[in-house]
Every structure is written in structure tokens, then in C-alpha cells.
Design a protein around this motif. Structure first.
Motif, short mmCIF file in Angstrom:
data_model
loop_
_atom_site.label_atom_id
_atom_site.label_comp_id
_atom_site.label_asym_id
_atom_site.label_seq_id
_atom_site.Cartn_x
_atom_site.Cartn_y
_atom_site.Cartn_z
N ASP A 190 14.71 -26.06 -18.72
CA ASP A 190 13.52 -25.28 -18.30
C ASP A 190 12.13 -25.92 -18.73
O ASP A 190 11.04 -25.51 -18.91
CB ASP A 190 13.49 -23.81 -19.39
N ASN A 245 7.03 -14.79 -7.16
CA ASN A 245 6.94 -15.78 -8.43
C ASN A 245 6.97 -17.43 -7.99
O ASN A 245 5.90 -17.90 -8.37
CB ASN A 245 8.13 -15.41 -9.43
N ILE A 246 7.90 -17.79 -7.28
CA ILE A 246 7.90 -19.02 -6.92
C ILE A 246 6.89 -19.54 -5.98
O ILE A 246 6.41 -20.51 -6.24
CB ILE A 246 9.38 -19.10 -6.25
N ASN A 296 11.19 -23.81 -8.10
CA ASN A 296 9.64 -24.08 -8.23
C ASN A 296 9.51 -25.65 -7.92
O ASN A 296 8.68 -26.11 -7.14
CB ASN A 296 9.10 -23.86 -9.61
N CYS A 356 6.73 -16.95 -17.09
CA CYS A 356 6.98 -17.70 -15.96
C CYS A 356 7.80 -17.34 -14.89
O CYS A 356 8.04 -17.61 -13.77
CB CYS A 356 7.30 -19.17 -16.21
N THR A 357 9.05 -16.51 -15.39
CA THR A 357 9.98 -15.87 -14.61
C THR A 357 9.56 -14.52 -13.93
O THR A 357 10.36 -14.05 -13.09
CB THR A 357 11.36 -15.67 -15.29
N TYR A 379 8.78 -23.53 -18.85
CA TYR A 379 9.05 -22.19 -18.22
C TYR A 379 9.38 -21.26 -19.47
O TYR A 379 10.42 -21.44 -19.96
CB TYR A 379 10.09 -22.38 -17.11
N ARG A 405 14.96 -18.86 -16.36
CA ARG A 405 13.80 -19.85 -16.51
C ARG A 405 14.50 -20.99 -15.92
O ARG A 405 13.53 -21.77 -15.31
CB ARG A 405 13.91 -19.93 -18.02
N THR A 415 14.36 -20.29 -12.06
CA THR A 415 12.72 -20.65 -11.67
C THR A 415 12.33 -21.88 -11.72
O THR A 415 11.65 -22.40 -10.66
CB THR A 415 11.98 -19.72 -12.74
N LEU A 436 11.19 -12.51 -7.17
CA LEU A 436 11.83 -13.99 -7.31
C LEU A 436 10.69 -14.58 -6.26
O LEU A 436 10.41 -15.91 -6.67
CB LEU A 436 13.19 -14.06 -7.02
#
Length: 155
Positions: free
Chosen positions: A69, A122-123, A52, A84-85, A80, A45, A48, A119
Motif C-alpha cells: 500500500d 476512485n481509481i 492506480n 484513498c480507497t 494508501y 488498499r 487500489t 472503485l
């Protein structure tokens, strides 16, 4: 005629085995997702959130980090969480991508590449939705729909 019946029988049996194997993998995937939520994933978290924020900054969206987070943007607090991860999607995908026909080393290598791809996806997803939201797109569309599309792409 007997040969074609025998072939049809074996084909049906093979399809049945593949169906059973797929159902087993899907059941294990569901269990893996449930198990994922038994952990806090603090490190992921935090990572991420950091990645982000950095990509958002490159896009001109500047959020303020207030904890490992949690961020603030225009007075609103955003935390987060596990979803969210993409940790849940990652855990659920492992039983689906694991290949019992190759070595453990090969599977772990595949999993490492997959992990990096998840990863990055997601970002990009988070930052894209942040840019949309900052541009005036409603949160449910910017975050919810973009997230749904990203989950679909992942699976």
C-alpha cells in the motif's frame, strides 16, 4: 374547506415522516463511516494501489511500489490509507441507497454495481490527480480539490 385542511395535514405528516426517515438514514450513514475506520481494508488498499499504478503508467506517470500500500515518486513516499480507497464513502452510502421497497437480491445487485462504479471513480480520481501533480499542479489542488469533487460526485 375541510378537505383542503385535511389534505394539508396529511401532506405535512408525510413530509415529517420523510424527514425523519432521511435523518435516520443520515445517522446510520455517519455510523457506517465511523465503523468503516474500525477495519484496516488491507486488501482494498492493495488493490487500489495496484490499479492506480497501472492507470498512472498508462498516463506516463511511473510510481515505484515499495509495499502493498505504499509507493515512491520522485523520492517522496505515499501510503494508501482508507480515505484513498473511498471505503468510507462506500460504507456511508449504503444506508442512503438501500431501498426497503425491493428484495434483498435487488439491493445486493444494486450494491455490486455501485461498488464497481465507486472503485472506477476512485481509481480515475487518483490517477487524474497524479497526472496533475506530475504536471506541476500543487498537491493540495491536484489531490485535495480533485478528491473533494470526486466525493461530491459520489454523494
Amino acid at each position: 374547506m375541510a378537505t383542503s385542511s385535511l389534505l394539508a395535514f396529511h401532506a405535512a405528516r408525510l413530509r415529517s415522516r420523510h424527514t425523519q426517515a432521511l435523518l435516520l438514514r443520515l445517522a446510520v450513514a455517519a455510523a457506517a463511516v465511523a465503523m468503516c475506520y474500525m477495519f484496516r481494508w488491507d486488501w482494498l488498499r492493495s488493490l487500489t494501489c495496484e490499479l492506480n499504478l497501472r492507470l498512472d503508467a498508462l498516463a506516463g506517470v511511473h510510481l515505484q511500489r515499495i509495499s502493498t500500500d505504499t509507493v515512491v515518486w520522485k523520492g517522496e513516499v505515499y501510503r494508501y490509507v482508507i480515505a484513498c480507497t473511498f471505503a468510507d464513502a462506500w460504507c456511508g452510502a449504503i444506508p442512503l441507497i438501500w431501498d426497503f421497497g425491493v428484495t434483498i437480491y435487488r439491493n445486493i445487485s444494486r450494491l455490486a454495481v455501485f461498488s464497481l462504479a465507486v472503485l472506477v471513480l476512485n481509481i480515475v480520481r487518483l490517477s487524474f490527480s497524479d497526472v496533475l501533480f506530475a504536471g506541476g499542479v500543487p498537491w493540495w489542488l491536484a489531490h485535495g480539490v480533485v478528491g473533494g469533487v470526486a466525493y461530491f460526485l459520489l454523494w
